[in-house]
Design a protein around this motif. Structure first.
Motif, PDB file in Angstrom:
ATOM      1  N   PHE A  40       0.704  -1.340  -0.140  1.00  0.00           N
ATOM      2  CA  PHE A  40      -0.131   0.032  -0.057  1.00  0.00           C
ATOM      3  C   PHE A  40       0.873   1.055   0.037  1.00  0.00           C
ATOM      4  CE2 PHE A  40       0.631  -1.023   4.539  1.00  0.00           C
ATOM      5  CZ  PHE A  40       1.082   0.251   5.021  1.00  0.00           C
ATOM      6  N   GLU A  41       0.170   2.309  -0.409  1.00  0.00           N
ATOM      7  CA  GLU A  41       0.902   3.486  -0.105  1.00  0.00           C
ATOM      8  C   GLU A  41       0.067   4.168   1.077  1.00  0.00           C
ATOM      9  OE1 GLU A  41       0.522   6.419  -3.278  1.00  0.00           O
ATOM     10  OE2 GLU A  41      -1.525   6.249  -3.566  1.00  0.00           O
ATOM     11  N   LEU A  42       0.758   4.741   1.976  1.00  0.00           N
ATOM     12  CA  LEU A  42       0.064   5.991   3.050  1.00  0.00           C
ATOM     13  C   LEU A  42       0.319   7.088   2.824  1.00  0.00           C
ATOM     14  CD1 LEU A  42      -1.137   6.249   5.609  1.00  0.00           C
ATOM     15  CD2 LEU A  42       1.171   5.540   6.735  1.00  0.00           C
ATOM     16  N   ILE A  43      -0.691   8.008   2.503  1.00  0.00           N
ATOM     17  CA  ILE A  43      -0.663   9.075   1.970  1.00  0.00           C
ATOM     18  C   ILE A  43      -1.312  10.019   3.374  1.00  0.00           C
ATOM     19  CG2 ILE A  43      -1.811  11.030   0.796  1.00  0.00           C
ATOM     20  CD1 ILE A  43      -2.398   8.944  -1.387  1.00  0.00           C
ATOM     21  N   ILE A  44      -0.238  10.806   3.996  1.00  0.00           N
ATOM     22  CA  ILE A  44      -0.701  11.590   5.052  1.00  0.00           C
ATOM     23  C   ILE A  44      -1.009  12.887   4.677  1.00  0.00           C
ATOM     24  CG2 ILE A  44       0.210  12.169   7.419  1.00  0.00           C
ATOM     25  CD1 ILE A  44       2.071  10.042   7.487  1.00  0.00           C
ATOM     26  N   SER A  45      -2.204  13.455   4.882  1.00  0.00           N
ATOM     27  CA  SER A  45      -2.574  14.629   4.472  1.00  0.00           C
ATOM     28  C   SER A  45      -2.628  15.546   5.649  1.00  0.00           C
ATOM     29  CB  SER A  45      -3.829  14.531   3.713  1.00  0.00           C
ATOM     30  OG  SER A  45      -4.091  16.193   3.156  1.00  0.00           O
ATOM     31  N   ASP A  46      -1.670  16.487   5.818  1.00  0.00           N
ATOM     32  CA  ASP A  46      -1.424  17.471   7.074  1.00  0.00           C
ATOM     33  C   ASP A  46      -2.278  18.716   6.737  1.00  0.00           C
ATOM     34  OD1 ASP A  46      -1.028  19.108   9.146  1.00  0.00           O
ATOM     35  OD2 ASP A  46       1.253  18.776   9.079  1.00  0.00           O
ATOM     36  N   ASP A  47      -3.158  19.012   7.681  1.00  0.00           N
ATOM     37  CA  ASP A  47      -4.118  20.381   7.184  1.00  0.00           C
ATOM     38  C   ASP A  47      -3.450  21.654   7.878  1.00  0.00           C
ATOM     39  OD1 ASP A  47      -6.316  21.234   5.856  1.00  0.00           O
ATOM     40  OD2 ASP A  47      -7.936  20.893   7.426  1.00  0.00           O
ATOM     41  N   GLY A  48      -2.179  21.589   7.818  1.00  0.00           N
ATOM     42  CA  GLY A  48      -1.481  22.973   8.155  1.00  0.00           C
ATOM     43  C   GLY A  48      -1.077  22.942   9.430  1.00  0.00           C
ATOM     44  N   SER A  49      -1.052  21.918  10.177  1.00  0.00           N
ATOM     45  CA  SER A  49      -0.696  21.637  11.874  1.00  0.00           C
ATOM     46  C   SER A  49       0.306  22.795  12.278  1.00  0.00           C
ATOM     47  CB  SER A  49      -0.109  20.353  12.005  1.00  0.00           C
ATOM     48  OG  SER A  49      -1.321  19.377  11.928  1.00  0.00           O
ATOM     49  N   SER A  50       0.163  23.353  13.253  1.00  0.00           N
ATOM     50  CA  SER A  50       1.010  24.422  13.914  1.00  0.00           C
ATOM     51  C   SER A  50       2.117  23.358  14.904  1.00  0.00           C
ATOM     52  CB  SER A  50       0.455  25.370  14.455  1.00  0.00           C
ATOM     53  OG  SER A  50      -0.534  24.718  15.451  1.00  0.00           O
ATOM     54  N   ASP A  51       1.707  22.285  15.437  1.00  0.00           N
ATOM     55  CA  ASP A  51       2.588  21.497  16.048  1.00  0.00           C
ATOM     56  C   ASP A  51       3.515  20.642  15.551  1.00  0.00           C
ATOM     57  OD1 ASP A  51       1.141  19.278  14.950  1.00  0.00           O
ATOM     58  OD2 ASP A  51       0.277  18.592  16.888  1.00  0.00           O
ATOM     59  N   SER A  52       4.039  19.642  16.249  1.00  0.00           N
ATOM     60  CA  SER A  52       5.358  19.012  15.393  1.00  0.00           C
ATOM     61  C   SER A  52       4.852  17.704  14.346  1.00  0.00           C
ATOM     62  CB  SER A  52       6.287  18.462  16.362  1.00  0.00           C
ATOM     63  OG  SER A  52       5.597  17.337  17.264  1.00  0.00           O
ATOM     64  N   THR A  53       3.706  17.991  13.980  1.00  0.00           N
ATOM     65  CA  THR A  53       3.131  16.937  13.015  1.00  0.00           C
ATOM     66  C   THR A  53       4.039  16.966  11.755  1.00  0.00           C
ATOM     67  OG1 THR A  53       1.156  17.071  13.907  1.00  0.00           O
ATOM     68  CG2 THR A  53       0.988  16.210  11.452  1.00  0.00           C
ATOM     69  N   GLU A  54       4.248  17.952  11.202  1.00  0.00           N
ATOM     70  CA  GLU A  54       5.065  17.847   9.862  1.00  0.00           C
ATOM     71  C   GLU A  54       6.622  17.258  10.214  1.00  0.00           C
ATOM     72  OE1 GLU A  54       6.898  20.543   6.196  1.00  0.00           O
ATOM     73  OE2 GLU A  54       6.038  21.876   8.131  1.00  0.00           O
ATOM     74  N   GLN A  55       7.246  17.696  11.105  1.00  0.00           N
ATOM     75  CA  GLN A  55       8.530  17.031  11.321  1.00  0.00           C
ATOM     76  C   GLN A  55       8.314  15.305  11.573  1.00  0.00           C
ATOM     77  OE1 GLN A  55      11.447  18.536  10.562  1.00  0.00           O
ATOM     78  NE2 GLN A  55      12.026  16.306  10.542  1.00  0.00           N
ATOM     79  N   LEU A  56       7.498  15.241  12.410  1.00  0.00           N
ATOM     80  CA  LEU A  56       7.057  13.794  12.439  1.00  0.00           C
ATOM     81  C   LEU A  56       6.833  13.061  11.398  1.00  0.00           C
ATOM     82  CD1 LEU A  56       5.207  12.118  15.706  1.00  0.00           C
ATOM     83  CD2 LEU A  56       4.347  11.446  13.390  1.00  0.00           C
ATOM     84  N   CYS A  57       5.960  13.608  10.550  1.00  0.00           N
ATOM     85  CA  CYS A  57       5.598  12.684   9.355  1.00  0.00           C
ATOM     86  C   CYS A  57       6.510  12.712   8.541  1.00  0.00           C
ATOM     87  CB  CYS A  57       4.530  13.447   8.522  1.00  0.00           C
ATOM     88  SG  CYS A  57       2.840  13.386   9.625  1.00  0.00           S
ATOM     89  N   ARG A  58       7.436  13.551   8.338  1.00  0.00           N
ATOM     90  CA  ARG A  58       8.531  13.740   7.292  1.00  0.00           C
ATOM     91  C   ARG A  58       9.595  12.574   7.874  1.00  0.00           C
ATOM     92  NH1 ARG A  58       8.000  17.391   3.388  1.00  0.00           N
ATOM     93  NH2 ARG A  58       7.028  19.240   3.685  1.00  0.00           N
ATOM     94  N   ASP A  59      10.011  12.439   8.928  1.00  0.00           N
ATOM     95  CA  ASP A  59      10.756  11.612   9.865  1.00  0.00           C
ATOM     96  C   ASP A  59      10.403  10.073   9.386  1.00  0.00           C
ATOM     97  OD1 ASP A  59      12.331  13.459  10.877  1.00  0.00           O
ATOM     98  OD2 ASP A  59      11.594  13.273  12.761  1.00  0.00           O
ATOM     99  N   TYR A  60       8.994   9.941   9.533  1.00  0.00           N
ATOM    100  CA  TYR A  60       8.518   8.450   9.132  1.00  0.00           C
ATOM    101  C   TYR A  60       8.508   8.268   7.526  1.00  0.00           C
ATOM    102  CZ  TYR A  60       6.073   6.846  13.148  1.00  0.00           C
ATOM    103  OH  TYR A  60       6.116   6.284  14.371  1.00  0.00           O
ATOM    104  N   ALA A  61       8.190   9.246   6.737  1.00  0.00           N
ATOM    105  CA  ALA A  61       8.667   9.132   5.363  1.00  0.00           C
ATOM    106  C   ALA A  61      10.103   9.085   4.863  1.00  0.00           C
ATOM    107  CB  ALA A  61       7.896  10.557   4.558  1.00  0.00           C
ATOM    108  N   VAL A  62      11.058   9.342   5.571  1.00  0.00           N
ATOM    109  CA  VAL A  62      12.320   8.877   5.333  1.00  0.00           C
ATOM    110  C   VAL A  62      12.664   7.424   5.471  1.00  0.00           C
ATOM    111  CG1 VAL A  62      14.815   9.494   6.122  1.00  0.00           C
ATOM    112  CG2 VAL A  62      13.257  11.354   5.636  1.00  0.00           C
TER     113      VAL A  62
END
Length: 125
Positions: A40-62
């Motif tokens: 499968f592909e896991l598409i994470i769609s972040d609705d402009g979070s202001s917490d650490s969601t972006e970095q967390l997701c980018r770390d997982y994607a790596v």
């Protein structure tokens, strides 16, 4: 596609919508990455979070090539964020899942099998 090149078809796109849920998102992502059906592909769609969601997701994607992270330029709210995620989906089937939930390891396998067995079914839950 170039002659002779094989196209890999993705059977399932998991669309995971999120917004400011960095504290609970790892458990959700971990439960999805541990699925018994792994193609499968896991598409994470972040609705402009202001917490650490972006970095967390980018770390997982790596760490896992099945993860594709997208961040909306502006807050689209739930329906818009889900539609944005679906627009990125390349799979034959689309699973709409939510941040903060923890999924049984055979969920995607069972959903895919049910839809394969009943091709006229519009969805499974």
């Amino acid at each position: 596609m170039m002659p002779g090149a094989e196209k890999h078809s993705i059977p399932v796109s998991i669309c995971l919508t999120t917004y400011n849920r960095a504290s609970v998102l790892p458990a959700t992502i971990d439960s999805l990455l541990a699925q018994t059906f792994a193609d499968f592909e896991l598409i994470i769609s972040d609705d402009g979070s202001s917490d650490s969601t972006e970095q967390l997701c980018r770390d997982y994607a790596v760490r896992d090539s099945r993860i594709r992270y997208f961040r909306n330029a502006r807050n689209l709210r739930m329906p818009g964020n889900l539609n944005a995620a679906i627009q990125h989906a390349q799979g034959e089937y689309v699973a709409n899942l939510h941040d903060g939930d923890i999924y049984q390891p055979d969920l995607i396998q069972k959903w895919k099998a049910a839809l394969d067995e009943q091709p006229d079914a519009p969805f499974v839950f």
